[in-house]
Design an enzyme around this catalytic site. Structure first.
Site, PDB file in Angstrom:
ATOM      1  N   GLY A 177       4.656  34.613 -64.597  1.00 10.66           N
ATOM      2  CA  GLY A 177       5.319  34.213 -63.356  1.00 10.66           C
ATOM      3  C   GLY A 177       4.853  35.092 -62.214  1.00 10.66           C
ATOM      4  O   GLY A 177       3.965  35.926 -62.372  1.00 10.66           O
ATOM      5  N   GLY A 218       2.966  38.393 -69.019  1.00 17.59           N
ATOM      6  CA  GLY A 218       3.693  37.741 -67.939  1.00 17.59           C
ATOM      7  C   GLY A 218       3.016  36.469 -67.484  1.00 17.59           C
ATOM      8  O   GLY A 218       1.787  36.339 -67.530  1.00 17.59           O
ATOM      9  N   ASP A 238      -3.639  38.207 -53.141  1.00 21.54           N
ATOM     10  CA  ASP A 238      -3.459  38.861 -54.439  1.00 21.54           C
ATOM     11  C   ASP A 238      -4.713  38.741 -55.298  1.00 21.54           C
ATOM     12  O   ASP A 238      -5.045  39.651 -56.063  1.00 21.54           O
ATOM     13  CB  ASP A 238      -2.278  38.243 -55.196  1.00 21.54           C
ATOM     14  CG  ASP A 238      -0.929  38.702 -54.658  1.00 21.54           C
ATOM     15  OD1 ASP A 238      -0.883  39.770 -54.007  1.00 21.54           O
ATOM     16  OD2 ASP A 238       0.066  37.990 -54.879  1.00 21.54           O
ATOM     17  N   LYS A 290       7.132  32.699 -51.337  1.00 19.68           N
ATOM     18  CA  LYS A 290       5.706  32.436 -51.533  1.00 19.68           C
ATOM     19  C   LYS A 290       5.381  30.964 -51.792  1.00 19.68           C
ATOM     20  O   LYS A 290       4.287  30.511 -51.466  1.00 19.68           O
ATOM     21  CB  LYS A 290       5.153  33.302 -52.663  1.00 19.68           C
ATOM     22  CG  LYS A 290       5.044  34.772 -52.300  1.00 19.68           C
ATOM     23  CD  LYS A 290       4.339  35.549 -53.405  1.00 19.68           C
ATOM     24  CE  LYS A 290       4.149  36.997 -53.026  1.00 19.68           C
ATOM     25  NZ  LYS A 290       3.352  37.732 -54.045  1.00 19.68           N
ATOM     26  N   THR A 304       6.599  37.646 -48.938  1.00 19.31           N
ATOM     27  CA  THR A 304       6.950  38.132 -50.265  1.00 19.31           C
ATOM     28  C   THR A 304       8.160  37.370 -50.797  1.00 19.31           C
ATOM     29  O   THR A 304       8.617  36.381 -50.188  1.00 19.31           O
ATOM     30  CB  THR A 304       7.160  39.663 -50.237  1.00 19.31           C
ATOM     31  OG1 THR A 304       7.305  40.128 -51.579  1.00 19.31           O
ATOM     32  CG2 THR A 304       8.365  40.059 -49.408  1.00 19.31           C
ATOM     33  N   GLY A 317      -0.286  50.086 -59.876  1.00 18.57           N
ATOM     34  CA  GLY A 317      -0.017  48.990 -58.957  1.00 18.57           C
ATOM     35  C   GLY A 317      -0.341  49.282 -57.515  1.00 18.57           C
ATOM     36  O   GLY A 317      -0.498  48.357 -56.708  1.00 18.57           O
TER      37      GLY A 317
END
Length: 283
Positions: A131, A129, A104, A68, A64, A249
């Protein structure tokens, strides 16, 4: 007693829910192994993986922030998805080699599968977003036939993200555009799958909310926020109050963890007790 183990590494790392998830599944599956959180500072990353490479009990690491991208030069090869995304969140040893994956992509899509199993005339995503996890999410959406509008504070970043799957300056916008009302007249959306996705940290505990005027949200759109602390962000609270289907999430967190669990321990994560896991994670 020594036993096999996997881990999550990052800086900081104490906030991670990954140990709770993986330990729950290990217990459910009856696997004699451990999963732990390991604080690894950036200047210790290379030494950490050098040590793990030599450890026969190590089954892999979730990776994390902020590692990454930094971990990539330390690996022997990348899974094709991780290579395309340009970020790694899972590393495991394979016949002496360190191989990087990105879970992911699949984790984001998992809670959408019932919707994606249906046929649609058109699929449209408005993604906030550019990023962090945004590239994995954008590529996942593109793989499912979505036309994607990328809205970001940094338009150069949004443009670079769109270039990774289909350059189109008409499909990028400043994030602030969606904070102001619009008088756009929505057409008939039957047969259309509309998705609104927040990939930013806005709305997270300690962060300001993501400002979205819901005149920009198509009728019947699904609103998906990858933030999981809090579980109900201001965006999701308003979406739900307006009658939209919402996805929080935690769904992506559990989905990507299940992909990693299979890589680490050689069998699917036991998902029969997901409701219990969710209650535990939100207690």
């Amino acid at each position: 007693m020594t036993m096999a183990y996997a881990e999550v590494i990052g800086d900081p790392i104490s906030h991670s829910k990954s140990p709770m998830i993986h330990k729950f599944w290990l217990d459910q599956a009856g696997i004699a192994a451990d999963y732990r959180a390991t604080h690894v500072m950036p200047d210790r990353l290379a030494a950490h993986f050098s040590s793990r490479r030599a450890d026969p009990l190590w089954r892999g690491s979730n990776v994390t922030i902020p590692h990454k991208q930094a971990v990539i030069p330390l690996l022997d090869r990348l899974d094709p998805a991780a290579e395309k995304i340009g970020a790694v969140n899972t590393v495991r040893p394979e016949n002496g080699a360190l191989v990087g994956y990105n879970t992911d992509f699949a984790g984001f899509l998992e809670p959408l599968q019932p919707l994606l199993a249906r046929s649609h005339l058109f699929r449209m995503a408005r993604m906030f977003g550019a990023g962090g996890a945004a590239k994995a999410i954008a590529l996942a959406l593109a793989s499912q036939g979505f036309t994607i509008v990328v809205a970001a504070r940094n338009l150069d970043q949004a443009r670079a993200l769109r270039a990774s799957f289909g350059p189109d300056d008409s499909l990028i916008a400043p994030l602030s555009h969606f904070a102001e009302p619009t008088d756009f007249a929505w057409d008939d959306r039957s047969g259309v799958l509309d998705l609104v996705v927040n990939t930013t940290s806005l709305g997270m505990t300690g962060q300001p909310p993501l400002l979205v005027d819901f005149s920009h949200v198509p009728p019947g759109a699904v609103v998906y926020d990858i933030v999981y602390s809090p579980l109900e962000t201001p965006l999701l609270a308003e979406a739900q109050a307006r009658g939209h289907q919402v996805i929080n999430g935690l769904a992506m967190l559990i989905g990507q963890a299940a992909e990693a669990f299979a890589l680490f321990f050689g069998q699917p994560a036991p998902r029969d007790h997901d409701a219990d896991l969710r209650r535990m994670l939100t207690a």
